[in-house]
Design an enzyme around this catalytic site. Structure first.
Site, PDB file in Angstrom:
ATOM      1  N   CYS A  55       0.851  -1.182   0.000  1.00 47.48           N
ATOM      2  CA  CYS A  55       0.000   0.000   0.000  1.00 47.48           C
ATOM      3  C   CYS A  55       0.893   1.240   0.000  1.00 47.48           C
ATOM      4  O   CYS A  55       1.926   1.280   0.665  1.00 47.48           O
ATOM      5  CB  CYS A  55      -0.945   0.089   1.176  1.00 47.48           C
ATOM      6  SG  CYS A  55      -2.146  -1.224   1.262  1.00 47.48           S
ATOM      7  N   ARG A 109       4.034  -0.216  -4.867  1.00 47.68           N
ATOM      8  CA  ARG A 109       3.785  -0.809  -3.550  1.00 47.68           C
ATOM      9  C   ARG A 109       2.479  -1.591  -3.503  1.00 47.68           C
ATOM     10  O   ARG A 109       2.216  -2.318  -2.543  1.00 47.68           O
ATOM     11  CB  ARG A 109       3.738   0.284  -2.488  1.00 47.68           C
ATOM     12  CG  ARG A 109       4.992   1.099  -2.388  1.00 47.68           C
ATOM     13  CD  ARG A 109       4.850   2.129  -1.314  1.00 47.68           C
ATOM     14  NE  ARG A 109       4.785   1.519  -0.009  1.00 47.68           N
ATOM     15  CZ  ARG A 109       5.839   1.259   0.749  1.00 47.68           C
ATOM     16  NH1 ARG A 109       7.043   1.573   0.330  1.00 47.68           N
ATOM     17  NH2 ARG A 109       5.699   0.692   1.919  1.00 47.68           N
ATOM     18  N   TRP A 140      -2.798  -2.622  -1.730  1.00 46.92           N
ATOM     19  CA  TRP A 140      -2.526  -4.048  -1.932  1.00 46.92           C
ATOM     20  C   TRP A 140      -3.403  -4.747  -0.904  1.00 46.92           C
ATOM     21  O   TRP A 140      -3.168  -4.647   0.298  1.00 46.92           O
ATOM     22  CB  TRP A 140      -1.050  -4.345  -1.692  1.00 46.92           C
ATOM     23  CG  TRP A 140      -0.665  -5.745  -2.057  1.00 46.92           C
ATOM     24  CD1 TRP A 140      -0.247  -6.176  -3.278  1.00 46.92           C
ATOM     25  CD2 TRP A 140      -0.653  -6.894  -1.208  1.00 46.92           C
ATOM     26  NE1 TRP A 140       0.009  -7.523  -3.243  1.00 46.92           N
ATOM     27  CE2 TRP A 140      -0.237  -7.992  -1.986  1.00 46.92           C
ATOM     28  CE3 TRP A 140      -0.985  -7.109   0.136  1.00 46.92           C
ATOM     29  CZ2 TRP A 140      -0.118  -9.279  -1.472  1.00 46.92           C
ATOM     30  CZ3 TRP A 140      -0.878  -8.389   0.646  1.00 46.92           C
ATOM     31  CH2 TRP A 140      -0.438  -9.458  -0.150  1.00 46.92           C
ATOM     32  N   ASN A 179      -1.889   1.668   5.790  1.00 47.36           N
ATOM     33  CA  ASN A 179      -1.036   0.604   5.244  1.00 47.36           C
ATOM     34  C   ASN A 179      -0.688  -0.304   6.421  1.00 47.36           C
ATOM     35  O   ASN A 179      -0.116   0.171   7.396  1.00 47.36           O
ATOM     36  CB  ASN A 179       0.218   1.226   4.631  1.00 47.36           C
ATOM     37  CG  ASN A 179       1.281   0.203   4.298  1.00 47.36           C
ATOM     38  OD1 ASN A 179       0.983  -0.980   4.113  1.00 47.36           O
ATOM     39  ND2 ASN A 179       2.521   0.640   4.210  1.00 47.36           N
ATOM     40  N   GLY A 180      -1.047  -1.569   6.343  1.00 47.16           N
ATOM     41  CA  GLY A 180      -0.750  -2.489   7.443  1.00 47.16           C
ATOM     42  C   GLY A 180      -1.943  -3.375   7.743  1.00 47.16           C
ATOM     43  O   GLY A 180      -2.855  -3.493   6.924  1.00 47.16           O
ATOM     44  N   GLU A 185      17.174 -17.891  -8.491  1.00 48.54           N
ATOM     45  CA  GLU A 185      16.841 -16.496  -8.801  1.00 48.54           C
ATOM     46  C   GLU A 185      16.296 -16.372 -10.233  1.00 48.54           C
ATOM     47  O   GLU A 185      15.332 -15.642 -10.470  1.00 48.54           O
ATOM     48  CB  GLU A 185      18.083 -15.617  -8.587  1.00 48.54           C
ATOM     49  CG  GLU A 185      17.939 -14.155  -8.915  1.00 48.54           C
ATOM     50  CD  GLU A 185      16.830 -13.427  -8.161  1.00 48.54           C
ATOM     51  OE1 GLU A 185      16.228 -13.986  -7.236  1.00 48.54           O
ATOM     52  OE2 GLU A 185      16.529 -12.282  -8.537  1.00 48.54           O
ATOM     53  N   LYS A 187      12.564 -14.957 -11.143  1.00 50.81           N
ATOM     54  CA  LYS A 187      12.344 -13.813 -12.042  1.00 50.81           C
ATOM     55  C   LYS A 187      11.320 -14.177 -13.103  1.00 50.81           C
ATOM     56  O   LYS A 187      10.427 -13.408 -13.397  1.00 50.81           O
ATOM     57  CB  LYS A 187      13.642 -13.381 -12.747  1.00 50.81           C
ATOM     58  CG  LYS A 187      14.647 -12.606 -11.944  1.00 50.81           C
ATOM     59  CD  LYS A 187      14.232 -11.230 -11.520  1.00 50.81           C
ATOM     60  CE  LYS A 187      13.500 -11.241 -10.222  1.00 50.81           C
ATOM     61  NZ  LYS A 187      14.230 -11.239  -8.993  1.00 50.81           N
ATOM     62  N   GLU A 191       7.636 -14.687 -11.539  1.00 53.91           N
ATOM     63  CA  GLU A 191       6.933 -13.547 -10.953  1.00 53.91           C
ATOM     64  C   GLU A 191       6.500 -12.510 -11.986  1.00 53.91           C
ATOM     65  O   GLU A 191       5.514 -11.811 -11.765  1.00 53.91           O
ATOM     66  CB  GLU A 191       7.731 -12.893  -9.823  1.00 53.91           C
ATOM     67  CG  GLU A 191       8.957 -12.133 -10.233  1.00 53.91           C
ATOM     68  CD  GLU A 191       9.662 -11.473  -9.053  1.00 53.91           C
ATOM     69  OE1 GLU A 191       8.997 -11.051  -8.097  1.00 53.91           O
ATOM     70  OE2 GLU A 191      10.896 -11.364  -9.101  1.00 53.91           O
ATOM     71  N   HIS A 206      16.492 -36.754  -8.839  1.00 55.58           N
ATOM     72  CA  HIS A 206      15.675 -37.182  -7.702  1.00 55.58           C
ATOM     73  C   HIS A 206      14.219 -36.737  -7.847  1.00 55.58           C
ATOM     74  O   HIS A 206      13.500 -36.660  -6.861  1.00 55.58           O
ATOM     75  CB  HIS A 206      16.290 -36.658  -6.399  1.00 55.58           C
ATOM     76  CG  HIS A 206      17.683 -37.143  -6.199  1.00 55.58           C
ATOM     77  ND1 HIS A 206      17.966 -38.409  -5.722  1.00 55.58           N
ATOM     78  CD2 HIS A 206      18.879 -36.570  -6.485  1.00 55.58           C
ATOM     79  CE1 HIS A 206      19.283 -38.571  -5.690  1.00 55.58           C
ATOM     80  NE2 HIS A 206      19.864 -37.482  -6.150  1.00 55.58           N
ATOM     81  N   LYS A 217       6.036  -4.340  -4.082  1.00 53.11           N
ATOM     82  CA  LYS A 217       7.477  -4.213  -3.944  1.00 53.11           C
ATOM     83  C   LYS A 217       7.945  -4.407  -2.508  1.00 53.11           C
ATOM     84  O   LYS A 217       8.965  -5.015  -2.251  1.00 53.11           O
ATOM     85  CB  LYS A 217       7.884  -2.826  -4.446  1.00 53.11           C
ATOM     86  CG  LYS A 217       9.378  -2.562  -4.420  1.00 53.11           C
ATOM     87  CD  LYS A 217      10.073  -3.382  -5.475  1.00 53.11           C
ATOM     88  CE  LYS A 217      11.573  -3.191  -5.462  1.00 53.11           C
ATOM     89  NZ  LYS A 217      12.231  -4.280  -6.208  1.00 53.11           N
TER      90      LYS A 217
HETATM   91  O1  M6R Z   1      12.713  -5.742   0.181  1.00 49.04           O
HETATM   92  P1  M6R Z   1      13.178  -7.154   0.379  1.00 49.04           P
HETATM   93  O2  M6R Z   1      14.490  -7.423  -0.233  1.00 49.04           O
HETATM   94  O3  M6R Z   1      13.154  -7.564   1.834  1.00 49.04           O
HETATM   95  O4  M6R Z   1      12.105  -8.024  -0.362  1.00 49.04           O
HETATM   96  C1  M6R Z   1      12.154  -9.415  -0.331  1.00 49.04           C
HETATM   97  C2  M6R Z   1      11.237 -10.007  -1.367  1.00 49.04           C
HETATM   98  O5  M6R Z   1       9.925  -9.596  -1.161  1.00 49.04           O
HETATM   99  C3  M6R Z   1      11.660  -9.633  -2.791  1.00 49.04           C
HETATM  100  O6  M6R Z   1      12.977  -9.983  -3.049  1.00 49.04           O
HETATM  101  C4  M6R Z   1      10.746 -10.339  -3.806  1.00 49.04           C
HETATM  102  O7  M6R Z   1      10.947 -11.709  -3.775  1.00 49.04           O
HETATM  103  C5  M6R Z   1      10.958  -9.762  -5.207  1.00 49.04           C
HETATM  104  N1  M6R Z   1       9.700  -9.629  -5.863  1.00 49.04           N
HETATM  105  C6  M6R Z   1      11.808 -10.617  -6.055  1.00 49.04           C
HETATM  106  O8  M6R Z   1      11.997 -10.098  -7.313  1.00 49.04           O
END
Ligand code: M6R
Length: 612
Positions: free
Chosen positions: A2, A27, A73, A99-100, A485, A489, A492, A508, A607
């Site tokens: 948010c 956000r 959000w 927000n929260g 990673e 990517k 997501e 396995h 984010k």
């Molecule tokens: O702000 P942070 O690094 O703590 O965030 C952690 C994850 O939420 C963040 O890395 C998330 O997995 C991203 N969307 C990955 O691209």
């Protein structure tokens, strides 16, 4: 999660608020809303993105020099117009954005319903504004005092802004667990979830602390109190952030801009720390804690998502170089199990945003057990940066795309610097080897530049695979976290199901998935357990999987085995993740764009994950 923005001053509030919402949209983007106070409180809100809100309010009278806005959000209540913020109080004399999560909202809601309050939304937020109004009416107190009393009754996390029709010059803001920054201009104030909507107008900011309430009034000095009613003196900081850092600067998406920024962001994360002329590494932020780290019985790295992947690379580096045992924990698991932690442990919390709720909770747990807690954060002044005993900023610059790219490489650089520093002090690695590693680290930015020049080739590969529904990413040793990673990517931002695995684990289970429709991305750099990876490639080939290999420049043998290859320069084994990740970021970016996905704002994501 948010985004919150508010303004009071001499200027029309609407343009500032709507621009601020656009900057904060990363956000959360389920719904958006706005409140202007001009004689009365007027609220407009709708489902969808900020652009929908702009269309929705076209033609309305948007005058007013005080107001607030929100991009949501969803946590409680589906993303629709009714649940969008701002929310009115029953009399419509008060309005709130939040927000929260208010965890005890059901109990409070029931009590308020019994006292005659009617709820129009399913949100936890609406409870809070009714409660504030209830207190104001029954206890005949000023709005800021009603907010304060209400906050003593709520359990959970919040960053809130409240406007009152009866106080047309006043903004009340409060925070606990969710970020909030106040910008101080000339006779004007800004409030926001982060500094991005503010820095266009002022660099003077106050980062609110937990359980603080700000009373922000036109023509007055900023006043702050705690929810326990103690006065606080605002600590004004000067923020160094440029406007171009938060704009796309000609790139179609923030993600692409941030991928291409990496030669610079990696350089920035080493600046003043890697001293090639003196052949050493310094990290001022953790200098005072160095004896503690050198004597640590164990290092525990805690993080989420991409930052957790960087932590895995860090585990390999620190164990390899400094011979200190390292464990890597998902913050969300660590905080809720009963981990063995002692004062001899050093915890490293990694977070781009510095606001991830689970990582913050993991830090508090570790601190309560007496451990030393260090932070690796990107956002200066963020909650994690302030909650840790000491730390190292990654200095990657603002990362706006929801998919983390340049933050990852900067985190790996910082972890490498920590490994090098510890090894130097402990004498665990011959100086000649450390010398080579330092030199190679210094060369990484130019090598990343070289990979970026190959973007068009990666785009061509994306064209071939864009319509696939699954993908496997395989790597070994230092490249196992890279595989994880790469898969994250892809899934997501393109919504293609992707899994990362240590290549040898394939036998396995995942090998059952391989057929002629399965793209398998191998990180097959010449260093490390290369021959074993070749065997794994052969195994996939035998089952007709499609092989995309990340290879060392000029490696003719893998070229022959792979359907497609992307060359990356050679470097020291532990630095390969800094190079091998780049083509995987580009591959997922191009695939997502070709599939028509919203790369910077993928569905359901935000984010900064400030709720658990
Ligand atoms: O702000 P942070 O690094 O703590 O965030 C952690 C994850 O939420 C963040 O890395 C998330 O997995 C991203 N969307 C990955 O691209």
């Amino acid at each position: 999660m948010c985004g919150i923005v508010a303004y009071v001053g001499p200027k029309p509030a609407y343009p500032i608020l709507i621009k601020g919402l656009h900057r904060l949209e990363y956000r959360g983007y389920d719904s958006a809303g706005l409140c202007l106070l001009n004689g009365e409180l007027k609220v407009w809100k709708c489902k969808g993105k900020v652009s929908e809100l702009e269309k929705y309010i076209e033609g309305e009278n948007l005058e007013g020099t005080i107001g607030m806005a929100h991009t949501r959000w969803a946590t409680h209540g589906e993303p629709n117009q009714i649940n969008a913020h701002p929310h009115y109080s029953q009399s419509k004399h008060l309005s709130i954005i939040h927000n929260g999560i208010i965890e005890n909202y059901l109990v409070l809601r029931k009590e308020l319903q019994q006292r005659g309050y009617t709820f129009t939304s399913d949100t936890d937020t609406e409870v809070l504004i009714h409660l504030i109004e209830d207190i104001q009416q029954n206890e005949h107190v000023a709005v800021e005092e009603a907010v304060r009393i209400a906050l003593t009754q709520v359990i959970g996390a919040y960053a809130i802004v409240v406007l009152s029709q009866d106080h047309p010059d006043k903004i009340i803001a409060a925070r606990k667990g969710s970020p909030m920054v106040i910008g101080i201009g000339v006779d004007e104030f800004f409030v926001a979830s982060d500094a991005t909507p503010i820095i266009e107008y002022t660099n003077n900011v106050v980062f609110m602390n937990d359980e603080e309430i700000a009373i922000i009034e036109r023509h007055q000095e900023l006043k702050m109190r705690t929810i326990r009613n103690q006065e606080r003196t605002p600590y004004i900081q000067r923020l160094e952030m440029s406007l171009t850092a938060i704009e796309k600067s000609g790139f179609p998406h923030f993600m692409l801009k941030e991928i291409f920024e990496q030669p610079h962001s990696i350089e920035d994360s080493m600046r003043g720390r890697l001293h090639l002329d003196q052949d050493t590494v310094t990290l001022g932020g953790i200098r005072d804690y160095l004896p503690k780290i050198l004597n640590a019985e164990r290092i525990i790295i805690t993080a989420c998502g991409t930052s957790w992947h960087a932590g895995l690379v860090g585990e390999y580096i620190i164990e390899d170089l400094a011979r200190i045992p390292v464990e890597v924990e998902y913050s969300s698991e660590f905080r809720y199990r009963n981990p063995v932690i002692s004062e001899k442990d050093v915890i490293i919390a990694i977070s781009q945003s510095g606001e991830t709720a689970d990582t913050l909770a993991a830090i508090e747990l570790a601190k309560s057990k007496g451990a030393t807690v260090l932070g690796i954060c990107n956002v200066v002044g963020s909650s994690i940066a302030r909650a840790t005993h000491a730390g190292v900023y990654t200095h990657a610059g603002p990362e706006i795309g929801v998919a983390s790219t340049k933050a990852f490489t900067a985190q790996v650089v910082v972890l490498t610097l920590i490994g090098l520093l510890l090894a130097e002090k402990k004498g665990t690695v011959p100086e000649s080897h450390l010398h080579k590693l330092r030199l190679e680290l210094g060369l990484i930015p130019s090598k990343v530049e070289k990979i970026l020049e190959r973007a068009n080739k990666i785009k061509d590969i994306a064209t071939i695979y864009k319509d696939r529904t699954n993908a496997l990413y395989l790597g070994r040793g230092y490249n196992f976290p890279v595989a994880l990673e790469g898969a994250l990517k892809l899934k997501e931002i393109s919504y293609i199901h992707a899994e990362g695995y240590p290549a040898a684990e394939m036998k396995h289970g995942p090998i059952a998935l391989i057929d002629k429709y399965m793209p398998v991305v191998f990180i097959a750099h010449k260093r490390g357990i290369y021959e074993k990876v070749i065997t794994n490639i052969e195994e996939v080939r035998a089952r007709k999987g499609n092989i995309i290999a990340i290879i060392t420049e000029g490696d003719e043998s893998v070229k022959k085995l792979a359907d497609h290859y992307i060359e990356i320069p050679d470097t020291e084994e532990m630095l390969i993740p800094l190079l091998a990740t780049i083509p995987l970021q580009l591959l997922s970016y191009y695939v997502a764009v070709m599939r028509g996905c919203n790369v910077d704002q993928p569905r359901n994501l935000a984010k900064s994950v400030t709720v658990e």
